[in-house]
Scaffold this motif. Structure first.
Motif, mmCIF file in Angstrom:
data_model
loop_
_atom_site.group_PDB
_atom_site.id
_atom_site.type_symbol
_atom_site.label_atom_id
_atom_site.label_comp_id
_atom_site.label_asym_id
_atom_site.label_seq_id
_atom_site.Cartn_x
_atom_site.Cartn_y
_atom_site.Cartn_z
ATOM 1 N N TRP A 183 0.857 -1.185 0.000
ATOM 2 C CA TRP A 183 0.000 0.000 0.000
ATOM 3 C C TRP A 183 0.894 1.237 0.000
ATOM 4 N N PRO A 184 0.383 2.367 -0.455
ATOM 5 C CA PRO A 184 1.138 3.616 -0.333
ATOM 6 C C PRO A 184 1.440 3.916 1.140
ATOM 7 N N ALA A 185 2.496 4.649 1.372
ATOM 8 C CA ALA A 185 2.958 4.942 2.732
ATOM 9 C C ALA A 185 2.476 6.325 3.165
ATOM 10 N N ASP A 186 1.203 6.407 3.599
ATOM 11 C CA ASP A 186 0.650 7.657 4.120
ATOM 12 C C ASP A 186 0.762 8.812 3.124
ATOM 13 N N VAL A 187 0.566 8.499 1.855
ATOM 14 C CA VAL A 187 0.592 9.534 0.822
ATOM 15 C C VAL A 187 -0.609 9.341 -0.094
ATOM 16 N N LEU A 188 -1.083 10.449 -0.641
ATOM 17 C CA LEU A 188 -2.203 10.409 -1.580
ATOM 18 C C LEU A 188 -1.642 10.229 -2.987
ATOM 19 N N ALA A 189 -1.093 9.044 -3.232
ATOM 20 C CA ALA A 189 -0.475 8.722 -4.516
ATOM 21 C C ALA A 189 -0.397 7.211 -4.640
ATOM 22 N N ASN A 190 -0.399 6.721 -5.865
ATOM 23 C CA ASN A 190 -0.301 5.287 -6.073
ATOM 24 C C ASN A 190 1.050 4.753 -5.618
ATOM 25 N N LEU A 191 1.036 3.510 -5.165
ATOM 26 C CA LEU A 191 2.260 2.816 -4.801
ATOM 27 C C LEU A 191 3.103 2.584 -6.052
ATOM 28 N N THR A 192 4.410 2.786 -5.929
ATOM 29 C CA THR A 192 5.312 2.495 -7.041
ATOM 30 C C THR A 192 5.970 1.136 -6.831
ATOM 31 N N THR A 193 6.729 0.703 -7.817
ATOM 32 C CA THR A 193 7.467 -0.559 -7.707
ATOM 33 C C THR A 193 8.934 -0.335 -7.343
ATOM 34 N N ASP A 194 9.280 0.834 -6.874
ATOM 35 C CA ASP A 194 10.682 1.118 -6.561
ATOM 36 C C ASP A 194 11.236 0.124 -5.536
ATOM 37 N N THR A 195 10.456 -0.153 -4.492
ATOM 38 C CA THR A 195 10.907 -1.104 -3.470
ATOM 39 C C THR A 195 11.052 -2.497 -4.060
ATOM 40 N N ASP A 196 10.074 -2.912 -4.855
ATOM 41 C CA ASP A 196 10.133 -4.241 -5.473
ATOM 42 C C ASP A 196 11.369 -4.403 -6.347
ATOM 43 N N VAL A 197 11.623 -3.423 -7.188
ATOM 44 C CA VAL A 197 12.762 -3.520 -8.108
ATOM 45 C C VAL A 197 14.062 -3.635 -7.331
ATOM 46 N N ALA A 198 14.234 -2.799 -6.312
ATOM 47 C CA ALA A 198 15.494 -2.773 -5.572
ATOM 48 C C ALA A 198 15.738 -4.079 -4.815
ATOM 49 N N TYR A 199 14.715 -4.569 -4.115
ATOM 50 C CA TYR A 199 14.919 -5.764 -3.292
ATOM 51 C C TYR A 199 14.878 -7.045 -4.115
ATOM 52 N N HIS A 200 14.142 -7.037 -5.201
ATOM 53 C CA HIS A 200 14.173 -8.174 -6.118
ATOM 54 C C HIS A 200 15.577 -8.344 -6.689
ATOM 55 N N GLN A 201 16.173 -7.250 -7.085
ATOM 56 C CA GLN A 201 17.525 -7.315 -7.629
ATOM 57 C C GLN A 201 18.528 -7.726 -6.558
ATOM 58 N N ALA A 202 18.401 -7.149 -5.379
ATOM 59 C CA ALA A 202 19.366 -7.443 -4.324
ATOM 60 C C ALA A 202 19.319 -8.913 -3.906
ATOM 61 N N ILE A 203 18.124 -9.451 -3.697
ATOM 62 C CA ILE A 203 18.018 -10.806 -3.168
ATOM 63 C C ILE A 203 18.354 -11.851 -4.215
#
Length: 425
Positions: A183-203
């Motif tokens: 879910w978005p983090a206390d913001v009135l904006a759609n969730l992005t995939t920035d977290t997914d991309v970074a941790y998918h690549q790292a793991i």
């Protein structure tokens, strides 16, 4: 084609031999009155839309431990899969965790990743479990019993994409990662995939899976410090589309039955204990499973499914966000201004159609593309106690229609940002 697309594509090819499974997060504290037949019914419902198994969220080592016996027996009978998720916001000893994993590791229902027992968590990166030594000890104690696990925790402080590399250096014992944040983090904006991309690549440097959370909603109001709503109006559609793009090793639906956070897609059963959570009463979410079925097929097969039956899934809240409630809950939840005062409709139609949305004097239409998913909405009217009416129109004629079953009221006793979900089919 972007670098990110190429990168994620390479990761997906490299791991294709193991994954492409969909699980639903199952809150084991709701199983207090469950017997094996209840488990079988729930599992069969999940299987019918393509879900491969449940992730069993354990709050504590109490009656929930006993309920695992029936859960695994039911799953074995249905060729359904299970794996454990220890809720580390509760106090756990390594010994108790080891005993629970070892008790079911040899079950035919136990989900394996690359031959190892998959174990996940909620949290576990704070307090007494924050150090890697806790987790390496957990793994080594299991290994001493001949049980090798693949540990893919949801370390919830790791949301910032810039922390992805430090996750690996801080926790050398983890094998995979579960991105809980759906879910978005206390913001009135759609969730992005920035977290997914970074941790998918790292793991990808490790042997375990990247698990991506997908959720339809987020609203909770159980105490003064547990009351919030996140911007979720169209989340159930676009988050699935993000999963199609990211192609994680495993998709985990958050959740099957967490009624307190309003993101359940299970039926509201008569033998569950939701206590004082009145905002679940009459708030059916079952039609969200129709949306999940479509996207699960797409995710697993890599091909957009063919739609053969017209349907519209719609959801809406029962009160405008500006309504002042007069009952026991005296204040609106955090982020109460975020949700839109509208009826949201998701159309899945076999051929092009017009979707007509009416509620009171408020009217909207949108064009739904054939063999695709299209969304539209209609704002709440000024009149009180109105109910939505939805039509699927083709060649000037209504081919299907239906009503909501909850009125939108300008007055309320308790605040309720949990949506009613309906379907025209």
């Amino acid at each position: 084609m972007s670098f990110v697309t190429l990168l994620l594509g390479a990761l997906s090819v490299a791991r294709a031999a193991y994954g492409k499974d969909v699980f639903a997060h199952w809150m084991l504290d709701e199983a207090y009155s469950f017997v094996q037949s209840d488990w079988e019914s729930d599992m069969s419902t999940a299987q019918s839309i393509g879900i491969d198994g449940f992730v069993l969220n354990m709050n504590a080592n109490d009656y929930e431990t006993d309920k695992l016996v029936d859960a695994y027996a039911a799953a074995e009978s249905l060729n359904f899969k299970l794996f454990m998720s220890f809720d580390m916001s509760y106090t756990w000893s390594v010994t108790d965790m080891v005993n629970i994993v070892s008790a079911h590791a040899s079950s035919s229902a136990q989900y394996l990743w690359n031959g190892d027992v998959l174990v996940s968590t909620y949290s576990g990166d704070s307090g007494s479990t924050a150090t890697d030594s806790f987790w390496s000890g957990f793994k080594s104690d299991l290994a001493s019993q001949g049980i090798t696990i693949s540990l893919a925790p949801a370390f919830t402080t790791y949301r910032d994409p810039s922390l992805a590399s430090s996750l690996l250096s801080t926790y050398p014992s983890i094998d995979g990662f579960f991105n809980w944040w759906s879910w978005p983090a206390d913001v009135l904006a759609n969730l992005t995939t920035d977290t997914d991309v970074a941790y998918h690549q790292a793991i990808s440097a490790r042997t375990g899976p990247y698990i991506m959370g997908v959720s339809p909603w987020q609203y909770k109001d159980t105490s003064d410090d547990q009351d919030w709503v996140e911007y979720s109006d169209t989340l159930w559609n676009y988050r699935w589309q993000q999963a199609i793009d990211i192609q994680p090793d495993i998709v985990e639906i958050i959740t099957w039955n967490d009624y307190g956070e309003s993101h359940y897609i299970a039926d509201v059963l008569s033998n569950i204990n939701i206590g004082t959570i009145t905002y679940v009463d009459g708030q059916d979410h079952a039609p969200w499973r129709d949306v999940a079925e479509y996207y699960i097929s797409w995710y697993k097969n890599g091909v957009q499914p063919t739609i053969t039956e017209d349907k519209v899934v719609f959801w809406y809240r029962k009160n405008p966000k500006a309504a002042v409630c007069t009952g026991g809950t005296t204040s609106a939840p955090r982020n109460a201004n975020f949700p839109g005062d509208s009826v949201f409709a998701l159309a899945m139609v076999a051929s092009d159609a017009t979707i007509s949305l009416d509620i009171g004097s408020s009217h909207a239409e949108f064009s739904a593309s054939g063999n695709a998913v299209t969304m539209g909405s209609v704002p709440f009217p000024t009149e009180d106690n109105q109910i939505p009416y939805i039509q699927i129109i083709r060649n000037g004629a209504t081919v299907k229609d239906g009503y909501g079953s909850v009125e939108v009221s300008q007055s309320c006793t308790d605040y309720n940002f949990n949506p009613f979900v309906g379907i025209v089919e």
